[in-house]
Motif scaffolding. Structure first.
Motif, PDB file in Angstrom:
ATOM      1  N   LEU A 150     -49.429  15.883  -1.024  1.00  8.19           N
ATOM      2  CA  LEU A 150     -48.305  16.035  -1.935  1.00  8.19           C
ATOM      3  C   LEU A 150     -47.200  15.122  -1.423  1.00  8.19           C
ATOM      4  CD1 LEU A 150     -47.052  17.609  -4.307  1.00  8.19           C
ATOM      5  CD2 LEU A 150     -46.085  19.134  -2.622  1.00  8.19           C
ATOM      6  N   LYS A 151     -46.941  14.051  -2.166  1.00 11.28           N
ATOM      7  CA  LYS A 151     -45.918  13.103  -1.701  1.00 11.28           C
ATOM      8  C   LYS A 151     -44.564  13.559  -2.236  1.00 11.28           C
ATOM      9  CE  LYS A 151     -49.172   9.315  -1.462  1.00 11.28           C
ATOM     10  NZ  LYS A 151     -49.614   8.039  -1.982  1.00 11.28           N
ATOM     11  N   ALA A 152     -43.999  14.544  -1.558  1.00  6.58           N
ATOM     12  CA  ALA A 152     -42.748  15.119  -2.052  1.00  6.58           C
ATOM     13  C   ALA A 152     -41.619  14.098  -2.045  1.00  6.58           C
ATOM     14  CB  ALA A 152     -42.364  16.321  -1.211  1.00  6.58           C
ATOM     15  N   VAL A 153     -41.518  13.332  -0.966  1.00  6.38           N
ATOM     16  CA  VAL A 153     -40.512  12.273  -0.886  1.00  6.38           C
ATOM     17  C   VAL A 153     -41.274  11.007  -0.521  1.00  6.38           C
ATOM     18  CG1 VAL A 153     -38.451  11.452   0.304  1.00  6.38           C
ATOM     19  CG2 VAL A 153     -38.758  13.884  -0.113  1.00  6.38           C
ATOM     20  N   ASP A 154     -41.167   9.980  -1.348  1.00 11.55           N
ATOM     21  CA  ASP A 154     -42.011   8.804  -1.154  1.00 11.55           C
ATOM     22  C   ASP A 154     -41.165   7.541  -1.067  1.00 11.55           C
ATOM     23  OD1 ASP A 154     -45.035   7.661  -2.900  1.00 11.55           O
ATOM     24  OD2 ASP A 154     -44.240   7.293  -0.893  1.00 11.55           O
ATOM     25  N   ARG A 200     -33.375  17.374   9.279  1.00 11.07           N
ATOM     26  CA  ARG A 200     -34.613  17.718   9.970  1.00 11.07           C
ATOM     27  C   ARG A 200     -34.908  19.220   9.932  1.00 11.07           C
ATOM     28  NH1 ARG A 200     -35.493  14.052  15.262  1.00 11.07           N
ATOM     29  NH2 ARG A 200     -37.405  15.275  15.314  1.00 11.07           N
ATOM     30  N   LEU A 201     -34.365  19.867   8.912  1.00 10.63           N
ATOM     31  CA  LEU A 201     -34.748  21.258   8.659  1.00 10.63           C
ATOM     32  C   LEU A 201     -36.220  21.250   8.258  1.00 10.63           C
ATOM     33  CD1 LEU A 201     -33.198  23.947   8.599  1.00 10.63           C
ATOM     34  CD2 LEU A 201     -32.932  23.672   6.160  1.00 10.63           C
ATOM     35  N   ILE A 202     -36.570  20.190   7.517  1.00  7.97           N
ATOM     36  CA  ILE A 202     -37.979  19.841   7.287  1.00  7.97           C
ATOM     37  C   ILE A 202     -38.190  18.527   8.029  1.00  7.97           C
ATOM     38  CG2 ILE A 202     -39.685  19.159   5.569  1.00  7.97           C
ATOM     39  CD1 ILE A 202     -38.305  20.783   3.536  1.00  7.97           C
ATOM     40  N   GLU A 203     -39.261  18.418   8.787  1.00 15.44           N
ATOM     41  CA  GLU A 203     -39.506  17.192   9.536  1.00 15.44           C
ATOM     42  C   GLU A 203     -40.040  16.095   8.635  1.00 15.44           C
ATOM     43  OE1 GLU A 203     -38.067  17.878  13.253  1.00 15.44           O
ATOM     44  OE2 GLU A 203     -39.001  16.066  12.479  1.00 15.44           O
ATOM     45  N   PRO A 204     -39.368  14.930   8.575  1.00 18.50           N
ATOM     46  CA  PRO A 204     -39.905  13.841   7.747  1.00 18.50           C
ATOM     47  C   PRO A 204     -41.212  13.318   8.321  1.00 18.50           C
ATOM     48  CG  PRO A 204     -37.694  13.325   8.598  1.00 18.50           C
ATOM     49  CD  PRO A 204     -38.136  14.563   9.272  1.00 18.50           C
ATOM     50  N   THR A 205     -42.056  12.809   7.440  1.00 15.81           N
ATOM     51  CA  THR A 205     -43.317  12.221   7.887  1.00 15.81           C
ATOM     52  C   THR A 205     -43.068  10.860   8.518  1.00 15.81           C
ATOM     53  OG1 THR A 205     -44.359  13.307   6.006  1.00 15.81           O
ATOM     54  CG2 THR A 205     -45.661  11.654   7.160  1.00 15.81           C
ATOM     55  N   TYR A 209     -44.704  13.809   3.339  1.00 19.49           N
ATOM     56  CA  TYR A 209     -45.960  14.134   2.683  1.00 19.49           C
ATOM     57  C   TYR A 209     -46.432  15.492   3.175  1.00 19.49           C
ATOM     58  CZ  TYR A 209     -46.384   9.136   1.487  1.00 19.49           C
ATOM     59  OH  TYR A 209     -46.192   7.869   0.998  1.00 19.49           O
ATOM     60  N   PHE A 210     -46.885  16.309   2.268  1.00 21.67           N
ATOM     61  CA  PHE A 210     -47.471  17.603   2.646  1.00 21.67           C
ATOM     62  C   PHE A 210     -48.965  17.534   2.419  1.00 21.67           C
ATOM     63  CE2 PHE A 210     -43.740  20.137   3.280  1.00 21.67           C
ATOM     64  CZ  PHE A 210     -42.777  19.610   2.430  1.00 21.67           C
ATOM     65  N   ALA A 211     -49.717  18.044   3.405  1.00 20.74           N
ATOM     66  CA  ALA A 211     -51.168  18.116   3.204  1.00 20.74           C
ATOM     67  C   ALA A 211     -51.455  19.417   2.489  1.00 20.74           C
ATOM     68  CB  ALA A 211     -51.880  18.077   4.548  1.00 20.74           C
ATOM     69  N   VAL A 212     -52.144  19.325   1.386  1.00 20.37           N
ATOM     70  CA  VAL A 212     -52.414  20.522   0.597  1.00 20.37           C
ATOM     71  C   VAL A 212     -53.912  20.691   0.457  1.00 20.37           C
ATOM     72  CG1 VAL A 212     -52.244  21.474  -1.721  1.00 20.37           C
ATOM     73  CG2 VAL A 212     -50.283  20.350  -0.712  1.00 20.37           C
TER      74      VAL A 212
END
Lengths: 323, 321, 274
Positions: free
Chosen positions: A25-29, A60-65, A10-13
């Motif tokens: 923003l729930k990019a991966v849900d 983990r190039l992007i850290e999962p929530t 999730y990204f906080a926007v």
């Protein structure tokens, strides 16, 4: 080889114009799937589906929530910061635009040997011989070693990128639209190469693409994503030709077929996907789905087995298979 | 057979650059008829975009053209092409981002076009914007009219571009990879829109693309280009069912078909340099059927069967050079 | 026309460099240049014996100009070089890491940016004493923040490029990424800016010596010569005019050179194929 459980990103926007209001923003849900060794999983979806974010979470190039990712038996989501580098020994990525994924100021030799030098100390002669071997494997030769990316074609750059990815002998290769910016005939060459390498090295591929035709030619299994959720997963041939999920049906009907008898039919769906900032509750596709019923807004979107080796998140599919 | 709208006659084009003389187009010959969709296909560097720029008279100053282009039987010159551009011939490009001014709303930009091209008075132009948007199947046209370009999605922007292009009722619409950057479901909508509008208003479309699937669904006739030359022209059905030129065969073998799957066969080698192209047929180095003549003489475009043209010595008569 | 101007500037700079290197050989009166007074020939207008005349101490102005080129060049080069040396790493680290590190480093940069160079020079010379070295220090301190900003913006745009992402996913450490990928792409804008700044540095150093800070008499510095000569301008125009002219020529030449460098560094390789 690859196991993903309930992965979320999730990204906080911050909403424009409002200071405190924060949308998510729930990019991966809540994505879960597995890939067997030596298999290719094709991840398809349109823009905003979350497929690129998903694969970057796997390294983990992007850290999962939240969620769990297990690669080759290792639970990498549990790794501490200093162990993160170990992941790259097992998983490597090949990116979409071959030219920009190579540093224009480095020559091919430096580019290909960079990952290896980052992990172990090797001598200059070892480096050189390794790179020569890799170049041969990807269909290039020694004379390319001292060239710069600007002197190579798109297809050659992608081969260099693949050679770089293979340099540390990973078991898993994540390919994010690797042929999207290549011409059709060059694409065919690169796909041919990827298949050959997979057989020779028993590699596991995760192949992200928006091009269904490409996915069909190279993947064993296909996973369809929409607005961060998985809609359907199963053997590629079945998913493409006998889609279960209503979204998959729409998608497959929209793909133009290079066949002499093709005719342009009326679009299966109108309008645009809803904003990822505010996806519909339950099944995100229900607002545009021709088969939607009231219960769709309460669907929990977990994949359930509908046929042998085929899973769908659509409650209508699931009902039909139960009865 | 309907009348001719556009004709390229022995059209060649060189560019003078720092790297040398780029022989971008070589003896291009083809026709676009009234009320048809003619698709130019080919890969990067084949010259398809340059061909459309030549038609529009938008070539850069270092271009050296030879040959003729005819529009409605009239030869295009630097002067008369300016009259036709934007009126008889309209364009939609791949990236709508750069074609729309980010500082003005959709309404303002569409109204501008109406006022400039069709001399519609300002008040009327602003009011008719919503109807025009509805005609391009824009959902929620009222609301969209007052949005700024950055608030529109790719598909919506392309609809606006199509609206702009069609506002002057052109006879020819040039669409240069208009759906390449769009999602596949949106692409379908845009293609359907173009088809409906074309059937309603009766204009021709020159559709430039590299996507053979789109060609199969959308085009009536197809011209295949390779390294600056037209190598084959045929109706869509004939091209897919019976491709003649070895490049076309190779191209179709390399195109993945989602229904069928199956092995893709790549064409070995790569596109030749346009600064130093090979003598004879430009495909000769990569062609499995090449023989001596292919390395000496350029094959002319000849009609092999009804409405099916090929530029290949294999079909040119003596097969043994 | 523009081309000719650019090459003229290169010529000027080249000539000045030669002047600086071969000063003892070229200057007709080297001792006078270094300060030895010559009261007998005070305030003489330009003549065959003294091409640019003599100053109020009887020293040959032409020789002093030749020797003065040394201090000007040293100032120009050292200030920009040292400022870049400090600014580049700060900017790259701030731009690459972002977040907390970026905020801290940028606020520090802002503090230094707030100092007007001349006031800073005054502060330094009053606490650390006057002189050439301190003038350079003062200028470097007020200058490096600009390079930090430049490097930072370049780092921010580079770190999002695909090949940096590729390096990170290959397991390359952050330090290596900064050294190998970010640093080389941050150099061009700094070089362009630096070339133009050399002229400005010379001007500011001249201003400092004009004010009596920085380099001290009897050194043959151009700014100092203008300062010393300003009182004699009305009747003995040649004393401040020649050094002033040379300052103008050199600064303008560096600016033009900077333009030239920028043009050659810019990706001019736009293919006009299709």
């Amino acid at each position: 080889m690859v196991e993903v459980y309930e992965l979320k990103k999730y990204f906080a926007v911050r909403k424009t114009g409002q200071w405190s209001a924060k949308s998510v923003l729930k990019a991966v849900d809540n994505v879960s799937f597995t890939v067997r060794m030596g298999e290719t999983l094709g991840i398809v979806g349109e823009s905003g589906s979350g497929k690129s974010t998903l694969v970057r979470c796997l390294t983990r190039l992007i850290e999962p929530t939240s969620g769990k990712v297990v690669l080759d038996g290792e639970e990498i989501t549990k790794y501490r910061k200093r162990d993160l580098r170990k992941i790259s020994k097992n998983v490597q990525m090949v990116f979409q635009d071959p030219v920009s994924s190579l540093n224009p100021r480095m020559n091919v030799l430096s580019i290909i040997s960079e990952p290896l030098s980052a992990h172990e100390k090797i001598s200059k002669t070892e480096r050189k011989s390794l790179v020569v071997d890799l170049l041969k494997e990807v269909g290039l030769n020694e004379e390319h070693m001292y060239k710069y990316p600007g002197e190579l074609s798109g297809g050659q750059c992608q081969r260099v990128a693949i050679a770089r990815a293979l340099s540390i002998k990973p078991k898993i290769l994540i390919l994010d639209e690797p042929t999207a910016s290549l011409d059709v005939s060059v694409q065919a060459q690169v796909l041919e190469l990827l298949e050959k390498l997979q057989k020779e090295h028993s590699l596991t591929y995760l192949f992200v693409s928006h091009d269904i035709a490409v996915v069909r030619s190279i993947s064993h299994k296909a996973m369809v994503m929409y607005l961060g959720k998985v809609m359907e997963i199963g053997p590629t041939e079945k998913v493409v030709n006998e889609p279960l999920h209503p979204y998959t049906k729409v998608l497959m009907r929209s793909v133009p077929i290079p066949d002499p008898d093709s005719v342009l039919t009326e679009p299966a769906i109108q309008g645009e996907p809803p904003s990822a900032l505010n996806p519909p509750s339950g099944c995100p596709f229900r607002t545009r789905c021709p088969n939607a019923v009231d219960e769709c807004s309460l669907a929990d979107m977990t994949l359930k087995k509908v046929e042998e080796d085929r899973y769908s998140a659509c409650i209508l599919n699931q009902r039909r298979s139960d009865s | 057979m309907s009348e001719e709208l556009v004709r390229f006659e022995d059209y060649s084009l060189d560019f003078m650059t720092l790297y040398g003389r780029i022989k971008a187009l070589k003896n291009v010959n083809f026709q676009i008829r009234k009320n048809e969709v003619f698709s130019l296909v080919g890969e990067t560097g084949c010259g398809k975009t340059v061909t459309s720029l030549a038609l529009l008279g938008l070539l850069p100053s270092n271009a050296r053209p030879r040959g003729k282009i005819f529009f409605e039987q009239e030869q295009l010159t630097a002067q008369n092409v300016e009259q036709k551009r934007g009126r008889d011939i309209a364009v939609v490009f791949q990236d709508p981002m750069t074609s729309l001014n980010p500082l003005y709303t959709v309404r303002q930009q569409l109204a501008d076009v109406l006022m400039a091209r069709r001399q519609v008075p300002k008040k009327e132009a602003l009011r008719s914007v919503v109807d025009i948007l509805r005609e391009v199947q824009m959902l929620d046209a009222n609301r969209v009219a007052d949005l700024y370009p950055h608030e529109l999605s790719g598909g919506m922007k392309q609809r606006v571009m199509i609206a702009m292009a069609l506002s002057c009722r052109p006879k020819l619409l040039i669409a240069d990879e208009p759906t390449t950057a769009l999602d596949v479901t949106i692409q379908k909508q845009i293609l359907w829109l173009m088809k409906s509008l074309r059937e309603k208003h009766g204009f021709s479309i020159l559709f430039i693309t590299h996507d053979m699937g789109v060609v199969a669904e959308f085009a009536h006739r197809v011209g295949v280009m390779y390294a600056g030359s037209i190598v084959e022209i045929a109706t869509k059905r004939r091209l897919f069912k019976n491709p003649l030129h070895p490049y076309t065969v190779g191209l179709l073998n390399a195109v993945p078909n989602p229904r069928v799957g199956g092995k893709l066969r790549a064409i070995p080698g790569s596109v030749p340099s346009l600064v130093n192209p090979p003598t004879g047929c430009r495909f000769n180095e990569r062609c499995e059927r090449a023989f001596r003549k292919c390395f000496k003489e350029t094959p002319p475009l000849i009609e092999v069967e009804d409405q099916h043209y090929v530029a290949c010595h294999v079909y040119g008569g003596d097969e043994n050079g | 026309m523009k081309r000719r101007l650019s090459w003229f500037s290169v010529l000027v700079i080249f000539a000045v460099v030669i002047m600086a290197l071969l000063a003892p050989i070229i200057a007709p009166y080297p001792q006078q240049a270094l300060g030895e007074p010559n009261p007998a020939e005070r305030l003489q207008p330009p003549s065959w014996k003294h091409i640019m005349g003599t100053d109020h101490m009887g020293r040959d102005i032409f020789s002093r100009i030749i020797y003065g080129s040394r201090t000007s060049l040293i100032v120009g080069i050292s200030v920009t070089f040292l400022a870049a040396l400090i600014g580049l790493p700060v900017g790259i680290v701030a731009g690459y890491y972002g977040g907390f590190v970026d905020t801290i480093l940028m606020r520090v940069t802002d503090i230094f940016l707030a100092f007007p160079p001349l006031l800073l020079a005054l502060l330094i010379s009053s606490t650390m004493g006057k002189g050439f070295g301190n003038a350079i220090i003062a200028l470097v301190i007020s200058w490096w923040p600009w390079y930090a900003r430049l490097a930072r913006s370049q780092a921010v745009s580079t770190k999002n490029l695909a090949f940096v992402e590729a390096a990170r996913s290959s397991g390359v450490s952050n330090v290596m990424i900064m050294l190998r990928h970010i640093f080389p792409s941050s150099i061009p804008p700094v070089v362009v800016q630096g070339t133009m700044d050399m002229g400005t540095a010379i001007l500011e150093a001249a201003a400092l010596s004009f004010l009596g800070l920085g380099i001290q008499p009897p050194a043959p510095d151009w700014g100092l010569m203008v300062s010393e000569g300003k009182n004699y301008f009305l009747n003995y125009w040649w004393i401040p005019t020649f050094p002033g002219l040379f300052i103008f020529l050199l600064v303008m030449s560096f600016n033009l050179l900077g333009d030239l460098v920028r043009e050659s560094v810019d990706p001019r390789l736009r293919r006009r194929f299709f």
